[in-house]
Design an enzyme around this catalytic site. Sequence first.
Site, short mmCIF file in Angstrom:
data_model
loop_
_atom_site.label_atom_id
_atom_site.label_comp_id
_atom_site.label_asym_id
_atom_site.label_seq_id
_atom_site.Cartn_x
_atom_site.Cartn_y
_atom_site.Cartn_z
N GLU A 6 -8.59 0.45 -2.70
CA GLU A 6 -9.42 0.45 -1.49
C GLU A 6 -10.34 1.66 -1.55
O GLU A 6 -9.89 2.76 -1.89
CB GLU A 6 -8.56 0.61 -0.24
CG GLU A 6 -7.78 -0.60 0.14
CD GLU A 6 -6.90 -0.28 1.35
OE1 GLU A 6 -7.08 0.77 1.99
OE2 GLU A 6 -6.03 -1.09 1.63
N HIS A 18 -5.65 3.72 -1.50
CA HIS A 18 -6.98 4.04 -0.96
C HIS A 18 -7.34 5.45 -1.42
O HIS A 18 -6.70 6.41 -1.01
CB HIS A 18 -6.92 3.95 0.57
CG HIS A 18 -8.24 4.12 1.26
ND1 HIS A 18 -8.40 3.83 2.59
CD2 HIS A 18 -9.44 4.55 0.81
CE1 HIS A 18 -9.66 4.08 2.93
NE2 HIS A 18 -10.31 4.53 1.88
N HIS A 60 1.03 6.22 1.79
CA HIS A 60 1.83 7.17 2.57
C HIS A 60 3.01 7.77 1.81
O HIS A 60 3.63 8.72 2.27
CB HIS A 60 2.24 6.55 3.91
CG HIS A 60 1.01 6.28 4.74
ND1 HIS A 60 0.09 7.27 5.00
CD2 HIS A 60 0.52 5.15 5.29
CE1 HIS A 60 -0.92 6.76 5.70
NE2 HIS A 60 -0.67 5.48 5.89
N HIS A 120 -3.49 -4.84 7.67
CA HIS A 120 -3.65 -3.67 8.54
C HIS A 120 -2.78 -3.80 9.80
O HIS A 120 -2.90 -4.75 10.54
CB HIS A 120 -5.10 -3.42 8.97
CG HIS A 120 -5.31 -1.96 9.26
ND1 HIS A 120 -4.91 -1.38 10.44
CD2 HIS A 120 -5.81 -0.97 8.50
CE1 HIS A 120 -5.19 -0.10 10.40
NE2 HIS A 120 -5.73 0.19 9.23
N ARG A 153 -7.05 12.77 1.06
CA ARG A 153 -5.95 13.26 1.90
C ARG A 153 -4.57 12.79 1.43
O ARG A 153 -3.56 13.33 1.84
CB ARG A 153 -6.14 12.85 3.36
CG ARG A 153 -6.02 11.38 3.62
CD ARG A 153 -6.03 11.07 5.09
NE ARG A 153 -7.34 11.23 5.68
CZ ARG A 153 -7.73 10.58 6.78
NH1 ARG A 153 -6.89 9.78 7.40
NH2 ARG A 153 -8.95 10.75 7.26
N GLU A 176 -10.73 -9.59 2.77
CA GLU A 176 -9.47 -9.25 3.44
C GLU A 176 -9.78 -9.17 4.93
O GLU A 176 -10.63 -8.37 5.35
CB GLU A 176 -8.91 -7.92 2.93
CG GLU A 176 -7.61 -7.55 3.63
CD GLU A 176 -6.98 -6.27 3.10
OE1 GLU A 176 -7.21 -5.89 1.93
OE2 GLU A 176 -6.23 -5.65 3.88
N THR A 187 -8.02 3.31 8.49
CA THR A 187 -9.23 2.49 8.57
C THR A 187 -9.29 1.79 9.93
O THR A 187 -8.37 1.05 10.29
CB THR A 187 -9.21 1.43 7.44
OG1 THR A 187 -8.76 2.06 6.25
CG2 THR A 187 -10.58 0.84 7.25
N ARG A 218 -9.42 8.11 -0.67
CA ARG A 218 -10.32 8.47 0.42
C ARG A 218 -11.25 9.60 -0.02
O ARG A 218 -10.92 10.38 -0.91
CB ARG A 218 -9.51 8.90 1.65
CG ARG A 218 -8.71 7.75 2.26
CD ARG A 218 -8.11 8.16 3.59
NE ARG A 218 -9.12 8.23 4.61
CZ ARG A 218 -9.31 7.31 5.56
NH1 ARG A 218 -8.53 6.25 5.62
NH2 ARG A 218 -10.27 7.45 6.44
N ASN A 278 0.86 -1.19 0.00
CA ASN A 278 0.00 0.00 0.00
C ASN A 278 0.89 1.25 0.00
O ASN A 278 1.70 1.43 0.91
CB ASN A 278 -0.89 -0.04 1.25
CG ASN A 278 -1.81 1.15 1.34
OD1 ASN A 278 -1.38 2.29 1.13
ND2 ASN A 278 -3.07 0.93 1.65
N1 PXP Z 1 -5.65 -3.22 4.20
C1 PXP Z 1 -6.63 -2.27 4.28
C2 PXP Z 1 -8.01 -2.65 3.87
C3 PXP Z 1 -6.34 -0.96 4.71
O1 PXP Z 1 -7.33 -0.05 4.77
C4 PXP Z 1 -5.01 -0.63 5.01
C5 PXP Z 1 -4.67 0.79 5.38
O2 PXP Z 1 -4.88 1.62 4.30
C6 PXP Z 1 -4.03 -1.63 4.89
C7 PXP Z 1 -4.38 -2.92 4.51
C8 PXP Z 1 -2.59 -1.36 5.19
O3 PXP Z 1 -2.48 -1.06 6.55
P1 PXP Z 1 -1.08 -0.53 7.11
O4 PXP Z 1 -0.81 0.78 6.44
O5 PXP Z 1 -1.33 -0.40 8.58
O6 PXP Z 1 -0.07 -1.57 6.76
#
Ligand code: PXP
Length: 241
Positions: free
Chosen positions: A69, A42, A9, A190, A48, A150, A100, A44, A6
């Site tokens: 996402e 994602h 960030h 997550h 953001r 997931e 999330t 959003r 992901n």
């Molecule tokens: N899976 C989902 C559905 C999420 O919403 C997120 C955060 O955007 C992640 C995985 C990844 O989480 P993390 O950034 O804490 O690794």
Amino acid sequence: MRLGVNIDHIASIRQIRRATAPEPVFAAFLCEAAGADSIVVHLREDRRHIKERDLYLLKQVVETKLNLEMSLASDIVDVACDVCPPQVTLVPERRQELTTEGGLDVVGNRKRIGRVIDKLKRHNIMVSLFIDPVKYQIDECLKLRVKMVELHTGRYAEARTDSNKRSRLSELARAASYAHQRGMVVNAGHGLDYYNVPAVVKIKCIEELNIGYSIVCRAALVGLEQAVREMKELIRSHSCL
Ligand code: PXP
């Protein structure tokens, strides 16, 4: 077990200065070069970090799999149907949250979720639902003929005592096996990082882990390709398969 990276960030860093760098598309390219099996973003509702522009570019350049996402908001669903990524993961979204916070309440939102799934499927988009690792949510997904889930690993990742970690882990393993036995593709994610991921990797029926924050944090110190390679190697070396 596959790794979805992901890259939200990377876009958060860009957003700090309202600048044009770092470029999420370049990040996606480096992640794939380092072995990522999919790229996750994602979009959003408050935009953001990831913007529509990123999504359209990523759709063109990602060679593995782009996993979008998103919430159930109708304007976001319209964007998804226009971009047509190969996969969408439906997640709950609250404006004030830092990230999330929980899984989708499929039981409480069945009709609305069903309508969104139907629309996405009409655009040939594979739909996954991000849910807490509990049987009653999986059962509701089955009623909606959802083929992929997931499982939210946040409660495991936040567990502080050994006994709490163990019970969250077995909750995950039970849910993964329950969904897998019923023919679903089971992914998880997550809050996973370089320390807590090995135990999750041992849950055989999980096919893909989606990890963002910890990889981007490590990337700030060792570089993105190295950070992805290290996570891939951890997953490979702890996998039972
Ligand atoms: N899976 C989902 C559905 C999420 O919403 C997120 C955060 O955007 C992640 C995985 C990844 O989480 P993390 O950034 O804490 O690794």
